[in-house]
Structures are given as C-alpha cells and as structure tokens.
Write an enzyme that holds these catalytic residues in place. Structure first.
Site, mmCIF file in Angstrom:
data_model
loop_
_atom_site.group_PDB
_atom_site.id
_atom_site.type_symbol
_atom_site.label_atom_id
_atom_site.label_comp_id
_atom_site.label_asym_id
_atom_site.label_seq_id
_atom_site.Cartn_x
_atom_site.Cartn_y
_atom_site.Cartn_z
ATOM 1 N N GLU A 149 0.853 -1.183 0.000
ATOM 2 C CA GLU A 149 0.000 0.000 0.000
ATOM 3 C C GLU A 149 0.889 1.234 0.000
ATOM 4 O O GLU A 149 1.653 1.453 0.951
ATOM 5 C CB GLU A 149 -0.902 0.026 1.235
ATOM 6 C CG GLU A 149 -1.772 1.289 1.309
ATOM 7 C CD GLU A 149 -2.562 1.388 2.613
ATOM 8 O OE1 GLU A 149 -3.732 1.792 2.563
ATOM 9 O OE2 GLU A 149 -1.992 1.059 3.678
ATOM 10 N N TRP A 150 0.799 2.045 -1.054
ATOM 11 C CA TRP A 150 1.478 3.334 -1.007
ATOM 12 C C TRP A 150 0.540 4.334 -0.359
ATOM 13 O O TRP A 150 -0.477 4.709 -0.941
ATOM 14 C CB TRP A 150 1.906 3.824 -2.389
ATOM 15 C CG TRP A 150 2.637 5.156 -2.297
ATOM 16 C CD1 TRP A 150 3.307 5.637 -1.199
ATOM 17 C CD2 TRP A 150 2.731 6.167 -3.292
ATOM 18 N NE1 TRP A 150 3.834 6.885 -1.465
ATOM 19 C CE2 TRP A 150 3.493 7.241 -2.742
ATOM 20 C CE3 TRP A 150 2.258 6.274 -4.598
ATOM 21 C CZ2 TRP A 150 3.781 8.403 -3.461
ATOM 22 C CZ3 TRP A 150 2.549 7.431 -5.306
ATOM 23 C CH2 TRP A 150 3.302 8.472 -4.738
ATOM 24 N N ARG A 151 0.883 4.739 0.862
ATOM 25 C CA ARG A 151 0.120 5.752 1.573
ATOM 26 C C ARG A 151 0.569 7.124 1.062
ATOM 27 O O ARG A 151 1.436 7.770 1.639
ATOM 28 C CB ARG A 151 0.332 5.598 3.073
ATOM 29 C CG ARG A 151 -0.514 4.493 3.719
ATOM 30 C CD ARG A 151 -1.967 4.906 3.858
ATOM 31 N NE ARG A 151 -2.067 6.123 4.636
ATOM 32 C CZ ARG A 151 -2.143 6.157 5.970
ATOM 33 N NH1 ARG A 151 -2.182 5.037 6.665
ATOM 34 N NH2 ARG A 151 -2.213 7.308 6.608
ATOM 35 N N ARG A 192 -5.193 8.847 2.697
ATOM 36 C CA ARG A 192 -5.976 8.820 3.928
ATOM 37 C C ARG A 192 -6.056 10.251 4.479
ATOM 38 O O ARG A 192 -5.045 10.888 4.727
ATOM 39 C CB ARG A 192 -5.315 7.893 4.965
ATOM 40 C CG ARG A 192 -6.123 7.705 6.234
ATOM 41 C CD ARG A 192 -7.356 6.857 6.022
ATOM 42 N NE ARG A 192 -7.018 5.502 5.607
ATOM 43 C CZ ARG A 192 -7.497 4.936 4.505
ATOM 44 N NH1 ARG A 192 -8.323 5.620 3.701
ATOM 45 N NH2 ARG A 192 -7.167 3.709 4.181
ATOM 46 N N HIS A 198 -12.875 4.549 8.548
ATOM 47 C CA HIS A 198 -12.032 4.404 9.729
ATOM 48 C C HIS A 198 -12.571 5.258 10.864
ATOM 49 O O HIS A 198 -12.894 6.433 10.659
ATOM 50 C CB HIS A 198 -10.595 4.832 9.417
ATOM 51 C CG HIS A 198 -9.960 4.030 8.313
ATOM 52 N ND1 HIS A 198 -10.320 4.185 6.986
ATOM 53 C CD2 HIS A 198 -9.002 3.064 8.342
ATOM 54 C CE1 HIS A 198 -9.611 3.351 6.247
ATOM 55 N NE2 HIS A 198 -8.813 2.667 7.045
ATOM 56 N N LYS A 216 -14.023 -2.140 3.533
ATOM 57 C CA LYS A 216 -13.075 -2.139 4.646
ATOM 58 C C LYS A 216 -13.593 -1.268 5.784
ATOM 59 O O LYS A 216 -14.000 -0.127 5.563
ATOM 60 C CB LYS A 216 -11.711 -1.614 4.179
ATOM 61 C CG LYS A 216 -10.677 -1.508 5.304
ATOM 62 C CD LYS A 216 -9.437 -0.765 4.838
ATOM 63 C CE LYS A 216 -8.451 -0.599 5.993
ATOM 64 N NZ LYS A 216 -7.327 0.300 5.640
ATOM 65 N N ARG A 259 -6.346 -8.734 13.801
ATOM 66 C CA ARG A 259 -5.439 -8.664 12.659
ATOM 67 C C ARG A 259 -4.941 -10.034 12.219
ATOM 68 O O ARG A 259 -4.374 -10.161 11.138
ATOM 69 C CB ARG A 259 -4.247 -7.752 12.985
ATOM 70 C CG ARG A 259 -4.649 -6.290 13.182
ATOM 71 C CD ARG A 259 -3.431 -5.408 13.424
ATOM 72 N NE ARG A 259 -3.800 -4.001 13.591
ATOM 73 C CZ ARG A 259 -3.953 -3.131 12.592
ATOM 74 N NH1 ARG A 259 -3.787 -3.542 11.344
ATOM 75 N NH2 ARG A 259 -4.273 -1.875 12.849
ATOM 76 N N SER A 287 1.704 2.121 10.039
ATOM 77 C CA SER A 287 0.812 3.165 9.527
ATOM 78 C C SER A 287 -0.453 3.305 10.368
ATOM 79 O O SER A 287 -1.246 4.212 10.133
ATOM 80 C CB SER A 287 0.432 2.874 8.071
ATOM 81 O OG SER A 287 -0.337 1.688 7.972
ATOM 82 N N GLN A 333 -0.473 -2.464 14.406
ATOM 83 C CA GLN A 333 0.112 -3.254 13.323
ATOM 84 C C GLN A 333 1.296 -4.066 13.829
ATOM 85 O O GLN A 333 2.131 -3.572 14.581
ATOM 86 C CB GLN A 333 0.577 -2.357 12.176
ATOM 87 C CG GLN A 333 -0.493 -2.040 11.173
ATOM 88 C CD GLN A 333 0.027 -1.150 10.059
ATOM 89 O OE1 GLN A 333 1.226 -0.941 9.917
ATOM 90 N NE2 GLN A 333 -0.890 -0.612 9.278
#
Length: 259
Positions: free
Chosen positions: A47-49, A83, A143, A170, A213, A232, A236
C-alpha cells in the site's frame, strides 16, 4: 455483484488473508527505494500511503513516483491510498484533488487497487464506477480512530459500502474494551454470512484489537496490514511475525499438522 477475485495470482476473499505492507516514507527517493525493497522480498501486496508523501500536493511528483515503480511492481499487488485527517491520515486537501490523484494512479499502469474513503466522498458510487472503468479494483473504506460504533451502526456502514458497488469493503475501528473487539469479529462473520460474495476487510486497532489482525481467515477478513519498520496504524505487527502466525493458523484451520 462483488465476488472473490484474483490480482496477479493473489486471491482476495477466500483463504489465508493477504498481508499488505504500507509504505509511509515522505520523500520521493525513499518511497521508491522502499517499494523496490519490498518487491525484492516478494511481499504479496504493498500500500502506497500517498498522504504521507511530502509532495502529494504536486500531481506531477505523484505521477513520477508511479512511473518509476512500474518496472518492479509487475508481480506485486499495488494499492494506492490517500488517507485524510478526518479518517486518521495525513492528507489535508479537498475532494477534487483526491479524485484527481486517484485517477492518475488508476491510469498509471502501476496500481491495481485504489482505496476510496466511502463516507467522505460526495458521490461514492459514481467514483467507484469511474475508477473501475479505468481498470482498477476499489476498496471502499471507513475508519473510526475514536471508538467502535454499536452493532446497528456497524452493520449500516457495511451495508452502505456493499451497496456502493466496491470490490472490497473495509472497516477499521478503535476498541475501548475487549467487548468492542468481539463485536467487530461478530460483524465480520455476520457480513460474510449475509454477503458471501463480498470480500471484506475489518480490524480493531491498537493493542486491544490486535487479535483481529490475525483472525481474518476464521471470521472472514481477507486483508491484514503488516509493517516493515514504521507502522501506519496502531496495533500493526511486523510483517514477518504476522506471516508466521497466519501460516500457523491457516495450517490448523485447513487440517494441517502443526503439533
């Protein structure tokens, strides 16, 4: 109708959850080097944030990164994400700019999936269809970094994202108690039973929710996020540790002998 699908040989919506590794570097060279290093480690998904990118407000700089990574992401699933602050990210920009950058990503030839903050978009269904026509899969996301809504609201959020037509729905929430974690796991299982063709991603963030997770295969969440260094989002795990746990659970769930 949403159904499980394959991207570059990676299955979404069935079996062991896919590990997605976020890239949160700020500078162009660092972003490119990190993505290249992850592809050399043969991670399934990156994932490129882009909201963490210091020059996100310069579309040509975003385009330049996407062009430079194209040669070495041919075999790696790439997710493009902006985001916003209100959803726990770094981006402080208007919707028009986000939609434009999403379009650049979708047309780049480097990106397979785009994250769309469903409830921040003015016309989410229209934008989902537009991105899909450009050849990418869409993750509709929401989120809540403050709390875990009650069960009725959780179901309403999932129902609306499902009706929006995205390829994946999601939902990430913050637990205050262990009961909150149980509710998100129940929501995941309920959604899998109600919409068996819809690939979903759920997580309860922070240390309290870390079990969510790794429990995706049992309850129905098809992607989990694991870090390679900097995280991120709270809770995590590092990707290598996460992979070992998922492999052990998968072997047990599918009848393998792990002792």
């Amino acid at each position: 109708m949403q159904t499980p699908f394959d991207v570059k040989g990676v299955r979404f919506g069935e079996g062991r959850p896919v590990i997605c590794v976020p890239v949160v570097e700020r500078e162009k060279d660092a972003v490119i080097q990190k993505i290249r290093a992850l592809t050399e480690k043969h991670v399934q998904m990156i994932e490129w944030r882009a909201d963490c990118f210091a020059r996100m407000d310069q579309p040509e700089q975003v385009r330049a990164v996407l062009e430079e990574i194209r040669p070495f992401v041919r075999d790696t699933v790439m997710l493009f994400t902006i985001r916003t602050r209100q959803q726990g990210g770094q981006a402080e920009t208007d919707e028009k700019n986000i939609l434009y950058l999403n379009e650049i990503a979708a047309k780049s030839g480097s990106i397979d999936m785009v994250d769309l903050e469903f409830f921040e978009a003015t016309r989410p269904q229209r934008e989902i269809r537009r991105l899909q026509r450009l050849g990418v899969r869409v993750i509709a996301s929401h989120h809540d970094f403050q709390a875990t809504p009650d069960e009725r609201i959780l179901h309403m959020l999932m129902d609306q994202m499902k009706q929006g037509g995205a390829d994946v729905a999601k939902l990430a929430v913050m637990p205050q108690t262990a009961d909150d974690v149980i509710r998100i796991l129940k929501l995941t299982n309920d959604t899998r039973q109600r919409y068996p063709g819809l690939p979903i991603v759920t997580m309860s963030m922070g240390g309290t929710g870390v079990i969510s997770r790794v429990a995706g295969e049992a309850f129905g969440s098809c992607i989990t996020f694991g870090a390679d260094g900097e995280v991120s989002a709270p809770g995590q795990m590092q990707m290598d540790v996460l992979a070992g746990i998922l492999d052990a659970l998968h072997d047990s769930i599918t009848g393998g002998d792990i002792g």
